[in-house]
Design a protein around this motif. Structure first.
Motif, mmCIF file in Angstrom:
data_model
loop_
_atom_site.group_PDB
_atom_site.id
_atom_site.type_symbol
_atom_site.label_atom_id
_atom_site.label_comp_id
_atom_site.label_asym_id
_atom_site.label_seq_id
_atom_site.Cartn_x
_atom_site.Cartn_y
_atom_site.Cartn_z
ATOM 1 N N VAL A 71 0.810 -1.224 0.000
ATOM 2 C CA VAL A 71 0.000 0.000 0.000
ATOM 3 C C VAL A 71 0.847 1.280 0.000
ATOM 4 C CG1 VAL A 71 -1.857 1.238 1.182
ATOM 5 C CG2 VAL A 71 -1.880 -1.267 1.119
ATOM 6 N N CYS A 73 3.509 1.991 -1.526
ATOM 7 C CA CYS A 73 4.376 2.180 -2.696
ATOM 8 C C CYS A 73 3.754 3.073 -3.761
ATOM 9 C CB CYS A 73 4.739 0.819 -3.281
ATOM 10 S SG CYS A 73 5.892 -0.062 -2.216
ATOM 11 N N PRO A 74 4.604 3.702 -4.566
ATOM 12 C CA PRO A 74 4.139 4.703 -5.533
ATOM 13 C C PRO A 74 3.130 4.182 -6.558
ATOM 14 C CG PRO A 74 6.510 4.852 -5.246
ATOM 15 C CD PRO A 74 6.082 3.638 -4.494
ATOM 16 N N PHE A 76 0.892 1.905 -6.087
ATOM 17 C CA PHE A 76 -0.327 1.384 -5.468
ATOM 18 C C PHE A 76 -1.597 1.803 -6.223
ATOM 19 C CE2 PHE A 76 -3.817 2.350 -2.463
ATOM 20 C CZ PHE A 76 -4.204 1.051 -2.165
ATOM 21 N N TYR B 104 0.092 6.655 -10.245
ATOM 22 C CA TYR B 104 1.415 6.717 -9.608
ATOM 23 C C TYR B 104 1.429 7.999 -8.784
ATOM 24 C CZ TYR B 104 6.596 7.260 -9.857
ATOM 25 O OH TYR B 104 7.936 7.426 -9.602
ATOM 26 N N LYS B 105 1.670 7.869 -7.488
ATOM 27 C CA LYS B 105 1.444 9.009 -6.598
ATOM 28 C C LYS B 105 2.581 9.190 -5.601
ATOM 29 C CE LYS B 105 -2.662 10.482 -7.823
ATOM 30 N NZ LYS B 105 -2.801 11.870 -8.306
#
Lengths: 311, 311
Positions: A71, A73-74, A76, B104-105
């Motif tokens: 959860v 991680c980028p 996700f 991607y965040k």
């Protein structure tokens, strides 16, 4: 999950299966004691686009039948979108307390101030489980694990199970108790095996009951196996799979520029390892072996619904 | 930086150069008023491995002579390692208050509780500048920008300048004042142009002095330019470059799987746009145009040392 760190509870090879007696899981699920049940489980979803892409492809090919998501991680959001669009996919959470790669990092879901004991001086999770074990406060571990589950549920994921990235959430008795408690709080099975019974900790013992899923064997390729050839390891593992509830942990990604850079400086669990896992678990060889060996694939959703939630 | 959001202070085309009179920057730097100075500046370093790889290659080819780094992004450690190994590279910070891609965040460098007004309900920066403008508290903007600069300096980066991802840090007068104050606190030039003089805000006005670097023109390809052809836009831009201090903002990456997934759902500033930028700014055509047009490349380090720090 990288098993070298999974200190307390994980069996390292199928041979340990022979140390154990009857499988209570087989009984609970209504199988005879010679049944060979297997979850073929992809770890680390969400860690990168390459991992997501390869894992989704393998899940859709049907041999890999379960996976878990990181959860914090980028990437996700990409896998969360997939989970919402594919509600029957068997997706759990790979509860994450480490950020182990050199050039690419992530931090907690919780506010950093609230889980400061879990973070290095750059605000990321520690690279190693040892560092986490040295400073991590169990109550902050529990808070962060809970935050990860809540975030996944808020995203609309039908979470089927929990497990522990690099074994960190199970690396100490007090972390392990937090990990099991979080599972109970959300009525989710957590990845455990028989070694949990060996832990001399009353809190952990009190958390185990008839609704606790406990695998007979957790299997995963180690560095020496990889050196000897991934194909050989997996063929042998499937051929010699013991009776009982088995969980085989694998890591799928493409050996592409993103993945090579992400895993640079790591000899194992790197891009080439993950490509080898992908190749085997999308192969006709693997599919045929499962048939020949009468291996029964079982999902975490079934374990969750039938044992944890006792439906 | 995506100029459509850069509401207050950014000129959208070179033609605006003609609205202005003498260039005080040319005078301060000792050039005659017909000199055409240019910074060819790559934005968004750190956002992805693809962006890092393409930007580093272009920097090393020598046409792209400056770039800025997004500290909160997952691939920041990779570009920080590059900066330490290449201390003469002209690298500033692309101060970041948004996380605009769908799959991607990233979130803040500061603890989430301390900058809650900058974050959406998932704990990420808002996707849009509008959302940030609606809820962001200027003191939290200043805290986060300061945290980003401190983190970059702690990583050993010789930061040459600051600019604003998507223009967010300059999108309102009180954010803009925070942005300029952060630059002053670290004796770093911040990207501004002549429009700063049009802002009716006493705080902003009081922050401008003889050591403030103010570009004559900030140039960047827009959606219509891209539709008409990136090559054509850049050729015209270089041929018609006005006299004065010009900053040309570009975005370099490869049109690969990582970048296509990251930018999916966005028509502009996406993988194909960035590949087109890379192609032009590593081309012999571009190199020859710079020579033919007598364009003088200047770095932010020179502006920092000669004007901001008045050495």
């Amino acid at each position: 999950m990288r098993l070298k760190f999974f200190i307390f509870i994980i069996c390292f090879s199928a041979t340990l299966g022979s140390l154990k007696g009857q499988s209570s899981m087989l009984s609970k699920l209504g199988y005879t004691q010679d049944a060979r049940l297997l979850i073929i489980h992809a770890d680390d979803l969400g860690v990168s686009h390459s991992e997501n892409r390869a894992s989704i492809k393998a899940l859709e090919q049907g041999i890999v039948n379960s996976a878990s998501i990181m959860v914090p991680c980028p990437w996700f959001p990409e896998i969360a979108a997939y989970a919402r669009a594919n509600p029957r996919a068997d997706l759990g959470l790979h509860l994450t307390l480490n950020s182990e790669w050199n050039m690419y990092k992530w931090g907690p879901v919780s506010s950093r101030d609230s889980v400061a004991s879990l973070l290095n001086d750059k605000g990321y999770f520690y690279a190693s489980v040892d560092s986490l074990m040295a400073t991590g406060k169990p109550e902050e571990v529990e808070w962060e694990l809970t935050s990860q589950v809540k975030k996944a549920l808020d995203e609309g994921i039908d979470v089927t199970h929990l497990d522990a990235h690099m074994g960190a959430a199970a690396s100490k008795a007090d972390f392990l108790a937090a990990y099991i408690r979080v599972g109970r709080a959300f009525q989710l099975p957590v990845l455990l095996d028989q070694r949990v019974f060996e832990i001399e900790d009353s809190e952990v013992k009190n958390l185990i009951d008839a609704n606790t899923v406990i695998a007979d064997n957790i299997l995963s390729m180690g560095p020496q196996d990889f050196e000897n050839g991934a194909d050989q390891y997996y063929r042998k593992t499937l051929k010699e799979l013991p009776a009982g509830l088995n969980v085989l942990l694998i890591h799928l990604a493409y050996e592409d520029e993103e993945m090579k850079a992400m895993t640079s400086g790591h000899a194992y669990w790197a891009a080439d390892w993950r490509q080898a896992d992908f190749n085997f678990f999308t192969s006709e060889t693997c599919r045929q072996l499962l048939v020949q060996e009468n291996i029964i694939l079982i999902s975490w959703r079934e374990l969750r619904d039938r044992i944890t939630r006792n439906k």
